[in-house]
Design an enzyme around this catalytic site. Structure first.
Site, PDB file in Angstrom:
ATOM      1  N   CYS A 230     -80.595 -41.201 -74.519  1.00 21.28           N
ATOM      2  CA  CYS A 230     -79.804 -39.974 -74.361  1.00 21.28           C
ATOM      3  C   CYS A 230     -80.236 -39.412 -73.016  1.00 21.28           C
ATOM      4  O   CYS A 230     -81.036 -38.483 -72.941  1.00 21.28           O
ATOM      5  CB  CYS A 230     -80.095 -39.007 -75.500  1.00 21.28           C
ATOM      6  SG  CYS A 230     -79.452 -39.587 -77.078  1.00 21.28           S
ATOM      7  N   ALA A 232     -78.790 -38.321 -69.857  1.00 18.38           N
ATOM      8  CA  ALA A 232     -78.283 -37.387 -68.848  1.00 18.38           C
ATOM      9  C   ALA A 232     -78.766 -35.955 -69.097  1.00 18.38           C
ATOM     10  O   ALA A 232     -78.940 -35.578 -70.251  1.00 18.38           O
ATOM     11  CB  ALA A 232     -76.751 -37.434 -68.869  1.00 18.38           C
ATOM     12  N   GLY A 234     -80.890 -36.622 -66.648  1.00 24.16           N
ATOM     13  CA  GLY A 234     -81.709 -37.667 -66.065  1.00 24.16           C
ATOM     14  C   GLY A 234     -83.126 -37.345 -65.633  1.00 24.16           C
ATOM     15  O   GLY A 234     -83.755 -38.176 -64.983  1.00 24.16           O
ATOM     16  N   GLY A 235     -83.653 -36.179 -66.002  1.00 26.90           N
ATOM     17  CA  GLY A 235     -85.032 -35.864 -65.603  1.00 26.90           C
ATOM     18  C   GLY A 235     -86.000 -36.963 -66.034  1.00 26.90           C
ATOM     19  O   GLY A 235     -86.839 -37.418 -65.241  1.00 26.90           O
ATOM     20  N   LYS A 236     -85.850 -37.413 -67.264  1.00 28.70           N
ATOM     21  CA  LYS A 236     -86.797 -38.413 -67.789  1.00 28.70           C
ATOM     22  C   LYS A 236     -86.494 -39.798 -67.237  1.00 28.70           C
ATOM     23  O   LYS A 236     -87.404 -40.588 -66.966  1.00 28.70           O
ATOM     24  CB  LYS A 236     -86.781 -38.378 -69.313  1.00 28.70           C
ATOM     25  CG  LYS A 236     -87.190 -36.996 -69.825  1.00 28.70           C
ATOM     26  CD  LYS A 236     -87.010 -36.838 -71.311  1.00 28.70           C
ATOM     27  CE  LYS A 236     -87.215 -35.402 -71.728  1.00 28.70           C
ATOM     28  NZ  LYS A 236     -86.131 -34.470 -71.330  1.00 28.70           N
ATOM     29  N   ASP A 251     -75.838 -42.768 -71.979  1.00 31.82           N
ATOM     30  CA  ASP A 251     -75.421 -41.450 -72.452  1.00 31.82           C
ATOM     31  C   ASP A 251     -73.942 -41.539 -72.790  1.00 31.82           C
ATOM     32  O   ASP A 251     -73.189 -42.257 -72.137  1.00 31.82           O
ATOM     33  CB  ASP A 251     -75.652 -40.357 -71.396  1.00 31.82           C
ATOM     34  CG  ASP A 251     -75.758 -38.968 -72.030  1.00 31.82           C
ATOM     35  OD1 ASP A 251     -76.884 -38.437 -72.153  1.00 31.82           O
ATOM     36  OD2 ASP A 251     -74.702 -38.430 -72.429  1.00 31.82           O
ATOM     37  N   ASP A 277     -72.035 -44.718 -76.657  1.00 31.20           N
ATOM     38  CA  ASP A 277     -72.608 -44.006 -77.793  1.00 31.20           C
ATOM     39  C   ASP A 277     -73.775 -44.842 -78.319  1.00 31.20           C
ATOM     40  O   ASP A 277     -73.584 -46.002 -78.699  1.00 31.20           O
ATOM     41  CB  ASP A 277     -71.517 -43.842 -78.870  1.00 31.20           C
ATOM     42  CG  ASP A 277     -71.998 -42.974 -80.014  1.00 31.20           C
ATOM     43  OD1 ASP A 277     -73.218 -42.972 -80.312  1.00 31.20           O
ATOM     44  OD2 ASP A 277     -71.152 -42.287 -80.605  1.00 31.20           O
ATOM     45  N   CYS A 346     -86.196 -30.888 -77.585  1.00 24.71           N
ATOM     46  CA  CYS A 346     -86.608 -29.592 -77.008  1.00 24.71           C
ATOM     47  C   CYS A 346     -86.304 -28.515 -78.049  1.00 24.71           C
ATOM     48  O   CYS A 346     -85.547 -27.588 -77.786  1.00 24.71           O
ATOM     49  CB  CYS A 346     -85.908 -29.321 -75.688  1.00 24.71           C
ATOM     50  SG  CYS A 346     -84.114 -29.355 -75.777  1.00 24.71           S
TER      51      CYS A 346
HETATM   52  C1  SAM Z   1     -81.386 -33.461 -74.691  1.00 24.49           C
HETATM   53  S1  SAM Z   1     -80.093 -34.078 -73.733  1.00 24.49           S
HETATM   54  C2  SAM Z   1     -80.909 -35.312 -72.776  1.00 24.49           C
HETATM   55  C3  SAM Z   1     -81.668 -34.799 -71.573  1.00 24.49           C
HETATM   56  C4  SAM Z   1     -82.180 -35.935 -70.710  1.00 24.49           C
HETATM   57  N1  SAM Z   1     -82.992 -36.873 -71.454  1.00 24.49           N
HETATM   58  C5  SAM Z   1     -82.968 -35.455 -69.523  1.00 24.49           C
HETATM   59  O1  SAM Z   1     -84.200 -35.520 -69.507  1.00 24.49           O
HETATM   60  O2  SAM Z   1     -82.351 -34.999 -68.553  1.00 24.49           O
HETATM   61  C6  SAM Z   1     -79.236 -35.061 -74.904  1.00 24.49           C
HETATM   62  C7  SAM Z   1     -78.197 -36.014 -74.330  1.00 24.49           C
HETATM   63  O3  SAM Z   1     -77.774 -36.859 -75.399  1.00 24.49           O
HETATM   64  C8  SAM Z   1     -76.436 -37.235 -75.169  1.00 24.49           C
HETATM   65  N2  SAM Z   1     -75.948 -37.754 -76.451  1.00 24.49           N
HETATM   66  C9  SAM Z   1     -75.689 -37.070 -77.585  1.00 24.49           C
HETATM   67  N3  SAM Z   1     -75.327 -37.911 -78.564  1.00 24.49           N
HETATM   68  C10 SAM Z   1     -75.365 -39.160 -78.037  1.00 24.49           C
HETATM   69  C11 SAM Z   1     -75.084 -40.451 -78.546  1.00 24.49           C
HETATM   70  N4  SAM Z   1     -74.672 -40.625 -79.807  1.00 24.49           N
HETATM   71  N5  SAM Z   1     -75.228 -41.505 -77.729  1.00 24.49           N
HETATM   72  C12 SAM Z   1     -75.623 -41.344 -76.436  1.00 24.49           C
HETATM   73  N6  SAM Z   1     -75.885 -40.140 -75.900  1.00 24.49           N
HETATM   74  C13 SAM Z   1     -75.761 -39.062 -76.691  1.00 24.49           C
HETATM   75  C14 SAM Z   1     -75.800 -35.965 -74.658  1.00 24.49           C
HETATM   76  O4  SAM Z   1     -74.633 -36.261 -73.915  1.00 24.49           O
HETATM   77  C15 SAM Z   1     -76.915 -35.370 -73.804  1.00 24.49           C
HETATM   78  O5  SAM Z   1     -76.741 -35.755 -72.459  1.00 24.49           O
END
Ligand code: SAM
Length: 415
Positions: A230, A232, A234-236, A251, A277, A346
């Site tokens: 997951c 975007a 993208g920090g991690k 993502d 997904d 978070c």
């Molecule tokens: C908490 S944010 C991630 C932040 C990211 N890891 C960062 O450090 O910048 C959760 C992300 O999960 C994605 N997401 C939610 N459900 C998902 C799924 N079933 N498959 C892939 N990505 C998903 C969302 O679009 C969102 O970008």
């Protein structure tokens, strides 16, 4: 006050409505504000200040009228905005009144004028540490205790610091501003205008709360193929790419993935991007390590995004926990035997952290928790007895605090 101040107040009212009645985030609602940058900035600042202090503003309003104003009534919304400007932004009284009354033209103008006049005459004294919504305080007190609630109140009353993550520790050590609380980290007391900070154009760092940098710190150095499920914005992913892993970033949101691509472009870091997904994606190979930074209520980010306190209803948390369990099951099937799976949210809700992992371990006994070892967490953040990292308000408070987070590292049985 000239007409000048009105568009920003109108926009602030629309933002408050979008957040409290439509359940949107302040950031996404703010993208729809079509005003010059200064006015748009003022509108967001007023709405943010209002959300930070909402329960105390409501108590002040209720103390000045015998009439019970419905929560979503325009009169209450306009009064909240006016008072927030008074206590949070130091707006002069005449400007408050002049910009509040046109917002209720043709409506409860007399009522708003009366309540505002009473409060301005009497003086508005709010607690220094803002009260949180009652249901949140009750939930957190029962999960973490009263001290955590007091720390959370103090945290929302202060502007959080700005944390930068660096691609290389030498960059962090040489950075001219702030202090370093962990390797590849620098903390600045004030946010300021990020693109104007030294080195922004060079791409050696990106903005990331220190707590948010912890999950990637638990991925072992020797894991070659790593997937961030997951990913975007993208920090991690950037941390993992900078640490030398071969990283696949998945993502399901194409627009968020586009932001990840931009971030990689600015920092010159490399990752394979997969718009998919994670629940249905079939990876071409199993991975040495997986980072699952799952979607969640985001209540840990309440200092920067006070609206999460109003969006995270129990039903939202319950739905989120169900999705997290499904993502975790799916992620565990993508891992090589003996591989490492880091789960993070978070969130300050045990239902999205501790409970998700406890239930997963009960149905996947081939996994065990691998606690952080010395040097993997910043000083002041200690692993829980169960072996995961639970970051709560109050931790590192003298240094500016941290967002709330939950991180667990799991290791699968070898083949
Ligand atoms: C908490 S944010 C991630 C932040 C990211 N890891 C960062 O450090 O910048 C959760 C992300 O999960 C994605 N997401 C939610 N459900 C998902 C799924 N079933 N498959 C892939 N990505 C998903 C969302 O679009 C969102 O970008």
């Amino acid at each position: 006050m000239s007409e000048e101040g009105l568009p920003a107040r109108r926009a602030a009212l629309a933002l408050l409505d979008a957040v409290l009645r439509q359940g949107r985030t302040l950031d996404s609602a703010a993208q729809g504000v079509k005003l010059p940058p200064n006015d748009a900035g003022l509108a967001v600042a007023i709405a943010g200040e209002t959300l930070r202090r909402l329960p105390d503003l409501d108590s002040a309003i209720d103390s000045a009228t015998r009439q019970r104003l419905p929560d979503d009534s325009k009169a209450r919304m306009v009064l909240r905005l006016a008072l927030a400007q008074k206590v949070g932004l130091g707006t002069p009284d005449h400007a408050l009144v002049a910009t509040a009354l046109p917002l209720v033209a043709g409506g409860p103008r007399r009522l708003v004028h009366g309540v505002l006049g009473t409060l301005l005459r009497r003086g508005i004294v709010l607690p220094e540490a803002p009260t949180l919504p009652a249901e949140v305080e009750e939930r957190w007190a029962s999960a973490w205790g009263e001290d955590m609630v007091l720390a959370a109140r103090r945290a929302i009353g202060h502007r959080p610091p700005l944390d930068l993550s660096f691609a290389h520790d030498e960059g962090a050590q040489a950075y001219p501003l702030g202090t370093s609380l962990a390797p590849r980290h620098r903390r600045l007391a004030e946010a300021g205008n990020v693109p104007e900070l030294p080195g922004f154009g060079d791409g050696g760092w990106w903005v990331q709360d220190l707590a948010s940098s912890l999950p990637a710190r638990l991925i072992p150095d020797d894991a070659r193929n790593v997937v961030d499920l997951c990913a975007a914005p993208g920090g991690k992913t950037m941390q993992l790419a900078a640490a030398g892993h071969r990283i696949t970033a998945v993502d399901r949101s194409e627009s968020r993935l586009a932001r990840l691509k931009e971030n990689l472009g600015r920092t010159g870091l490399i990752a394979d991007l997969v718009p998919a997904d994670a629940l249905t994606w079939s990876p071409p190979r199993a991975f040495d390590a997986i980072l699952l930074d799952a979607p969640c209520s985001a209540t840990g980010t309440f200092r920067r995004h006070p609206e999460v306190l109003y969006r995270a209803r129990p039903s939202v948390i319950g739905d989120s926990a169900e999705l997290q369990a499904r993502l975790l099951d799916r992620a565990s099937a993508m891992l090589k035997p003996g591989g490492v799976l880091v789960y993070a949210v978070c969130s300050l809700e045990p239902a999205e952290g501790e409970d998700v992992i406890a239930a997963f371990l009960a149905r996947a006994p081939r996994f065990r928790v691998a606690p952080p070892v010395a040097g993997e967490l910043p000083d002041g953040v200690t692993p829980s007895p169960e072996g995961w990292a639970r970051v709560l308000p109050g931790m590192l408070e003298p240094a500016g605090g941290l967002d709330g987070f939950f991180v667990a590292r799991l290791v699968g049985a070898p083949a």
